[in-house]
Design an enzyme around this catalytic site. Structure first.
Site, mmCIF file in Angstrom:
data_model
loop_
_atom_site.group_PDB
_atom_site.id
_atom_site.type_symbol
_atom_site.label_atom_id
_atom_site.label_comp_id
_atom_site.label_asym_id
_atom_site.label_seq_id
_atom_site.Cartn_x
_atom_site.Cartn_y
_atom_site.Cartn_z
ATOM 1 N N ARG A 25 0.798 -1.226 0.000
ATOM 2 C CA ARG A 25 0.000 0.000 0.000
ATOM 3 C C ARG A 25 0.830 1.275 0.000
ATOM 4 O O ARG A 25 0.623 2.180 -0.812
ATOM 5 C CB ARG A 25 -0.921 0.038 1.238
ATOM 6 C CG ARG A 25 -2.108 -0.865 1.153
ATOM 7 C CD ARG A 25 -2.430 -1.433 2.534
ATOM 8 N NE ARG A 25 -1.503 -2.519 2.763
ATOM 9 C CZ ARG A 25 -1.771 -3.799 2.510
ATOM 10 N NH1 ARG A 25 -2.972 -4.124 2.128
ATOM 11 N NH2 ARG A 25 -0.861 -4.720 2.672
ATOM 12 N N THR A 26 1.777 1.353 0.934
ATOM 13 C CA THR A 26 2.472 2.629 1.156
ATOM 14 C C THR A 26 3.356 2.998 -0.031
ATOM 15 O O THR A 26 3.298 4.120 -0.540
ATOM 16 C CB THR A 26 3.315 2.539 2.450
ATOM 17 O OG1 THR A 26 2.496 1.983 3.479
ATOM 18 C CG2 THR A 26 3.814 3.894 2.869
ATOM 19 N N LYS A 54 26.333 -4.240 -0.929
ATOM 20 C CA LYS A 54 27.802 -4.225 -0.803
ATOM 21 C C LYS A 54 28.223 -3.544 0.488
ATOM 22 O O LYS A 54 29.419 -3.305 0.700
ATOM 23 C CB LYS A 54 28.422 -3.484 -1.989
ATOM 24 C CG LYS A 54 28.122 -4.083 -3.341
ATOM 25 C CD LYS A 54 28.752 -3.212 -4.429
ATOM 26 C CE LYS A 54 28.170 -3.499 -5.794
ATOM 27 N NZ LYS A 54 28.524 -2.455 -6.762
ATOM 28 N N ARG A 99 11.261 3.885 4.300
ATOM 29 C CA ARG A 99 10.781 2.854 5.240
ATOM 30 C C ARG A 99 11.997 2.048 5.664
ATOM 31 O O ARG A 99 12.775 1.610 4.806
ATOM 32 C CB ARG A 99 9.738 1.948 4.598
ATOM 33 C CG ARG A 99 9.412 0.737 5.486
ATOM 34 C CD ARG A 99 8.240 -0.061 4.969
ATOM 35 N NE ARG A 99 6.978 0.632 5.201
ATOM 36 C CZ ARG A 99 5.788 0.054 5.066
ATOM 37 N NH1 ARG A 99 5.694 -1.205 4.697
ATOM 38 N NH2 ARG A 99 4.682 0.736 5.288
ATOM 39 N N HIS A 143 4.330 5.485 11.888
ATOM 40 C CA HIS A 143 3.925 5.373 10.481
ATOM 41 C C HIS A 143 2.936 6.522 10.267
ATOM 42 O O HIS A 143 1.728 6.334 10.191
ATOM 43 C CB HIS A 143 3.262 4.007 10.259
ATOM 44 C CG HIS A 143 3.040 3.634 8.820
ATOM 45 N ND1 HIS A 143 3.162 4.521 7.771
ATOM 46 C CD2 HIS A 143 2.679 2.438 8.262
ATOM 47 C CE1 HIS A 143 2.884 3.900 6.645
ATOM 48 N NE2 HIS A 143 2.599 2.635 6.912
HETATM 49 N N1 CP Z 1 -0.395 -0.247 5.968
HETATM 50 C C1 CP Z 1 0.827 -0.488 5.410
HETATM 51 O O1 CP Z 1 1.850 0.131 5.774
HETATM 52 O O2 CP Z 1 0.811 -1.424 4.429
HETATM 53 P P1 CP Z 1 2.081 -1.828 3.526
HETATM 54 O O3 CP Z 1 3.069 -2.517 4.441
HETATM 55 O O4 CP Z 1 1.533 -2.716 2.457
HETATM 56 O O5 CP Z 1 2.680 -0.555 2.980
#
Ligand code: CP
Length: 307
Positions: free
Chosen positions: A58-59, A86, A108, A136
């Site tokens: 999603r993100t 590396k 992320r 998040h």
């Molecule tokens: N909700 C969420 O962060 O989903 P993903 O891990 O698919 O990005």
């Protein structure tokens, strides 16, 4: 219009005014997304890079689409085929991406605090797309937008967050956001995953799910992190579902118009029954749709601020 910081590292560092600005801007972008031509030239000439050290559906996809809808050049950096394998450090990788002209870096990372570290060392705007067990922020913002659309106002809502709160960055960002906007928050789950010190967040804690759901406006289920099974947090998936899984019967404890949310990915039959996940009170796919508008708003608002 811009945010007070050049970065979005977490909800903790935002005030209610910043949150309102992001939500209002996202609501405007939802109108754009309903048009036949869903693209605006707002960020033409800017470059965004998605730097994901953990998997995402999603993100990552919605950040990419959000950048494209704003006419931003966007690159999805592939960690597994990069010089990270590396031994290149996070800072060197990010500075390299910046030297190539990135204005916005979406990161992320499995380590809590990684986006904060990069924000201190880069002139580019850094957006936290999930760091370890910390935050998040764009997930919480899309959750707020969904709650506001469904219920009109966040202030005064009773939001029950159920599951692995201890390891959940989604829960942390939602707790900060909901408390800043005046909602009541209940945390529900096994004591090992909802430790008593969390009351310091200004929330109520329940280990009994039926009691915790009583009169809730929003029921937000969290993914049980199956990779942590066997570490003593709960005995079996079946026992977890029997005690803390959301079923249609359990949902009757919440308000009649309560909505069901889940950030995804879901474990059907572990934290949520399939008929509830797909039922008429589920807002799960609307959350995903709102993620696009929220991420457009964040990219747009941050692109106007440079450190
Ligand atoms: N909700 C969420 O962060 O989903 P993903 O891990 O698919 O990005």
């Amino acid at each position: 219009m811009s945010l007070k910081s050049k970065d979005l590292t977490g909800i903790k560092g935002l005030d209610a005014e910043d949150i309102e600005l992001i939500l209002e801007t996202a609501a405007g972008f939802k109108d754009v997304l309903r048009r036949d031509i869903k693209k605006v030239p707002a960020l033409r000439g800017k470059t965004a890079v998605n730097l994901f050290y953990e998997p995402s559906t999603r993100t990552r996809t919605s950040f990419e689409l959000a950048a494209k809808r704003l006419s931003t050049d966007v690159v999805n950096f592939s960690v597994s085929t990069s010089s990270v394998v590396k031994g290149e450090t996070l800072r060197d990788t990010a500075q390299t991406i910046q030297a190539l002209g990135a204005d916005l870096i979406v990161v992320r990372h499995p380590c809590s605090g990684a986006p904060h570290f990069l924000a201190r060392h880069l002139q580019a705007s850094v957006i936290n797309a999930g760091d370890g067990t910390d935050e998040h922020p764009t997930q919480a913002l899309l959750d707020l937008l969904t709650m506001r659309e469904k219920r009109g106002n966040i202030e005064g809502l009773e939001v029950a967050i159920v599951g692995d709160i201890l390891h959940s960055r989604v829960a942390k960002s939602n707790i900060y956001a909901l408390r800043k906007l005046g909602a009541g928050v209940r945390l529900i789950g096994p004591p090992a995953l909802v430790p008593p010190y969390m009351e310091e967040f200004g929330v109520r804690i329940f280990s009994d799910m039926d009691a915790g759901l009583e009169g809730a406006d929003i029921v937000m289920m969290l993914r049980i992190q199956l990779e942590r099974q066997g570490k003593g947090f709960f005995p079996t998936k079946e026992e977890y579902f029997n005690n803390w899984g959301l079923t249609a019967r359990r949902l009757m404890r919440a308000k009649k118009n309560a909505i069901v949310m889940h950030p995804g990915p879901m474990n059907r039959g572990v934290e949520i029954a399939s008929d509830v996940a797909d039922g008429e009170r589920s807002a799960i796919l609307e959350q995903v749709t709102n993620g696009l508008a929220v991420r457009m708003a964040v990219l747009y608002l941050l692109s106007g601020v440079k450190g």
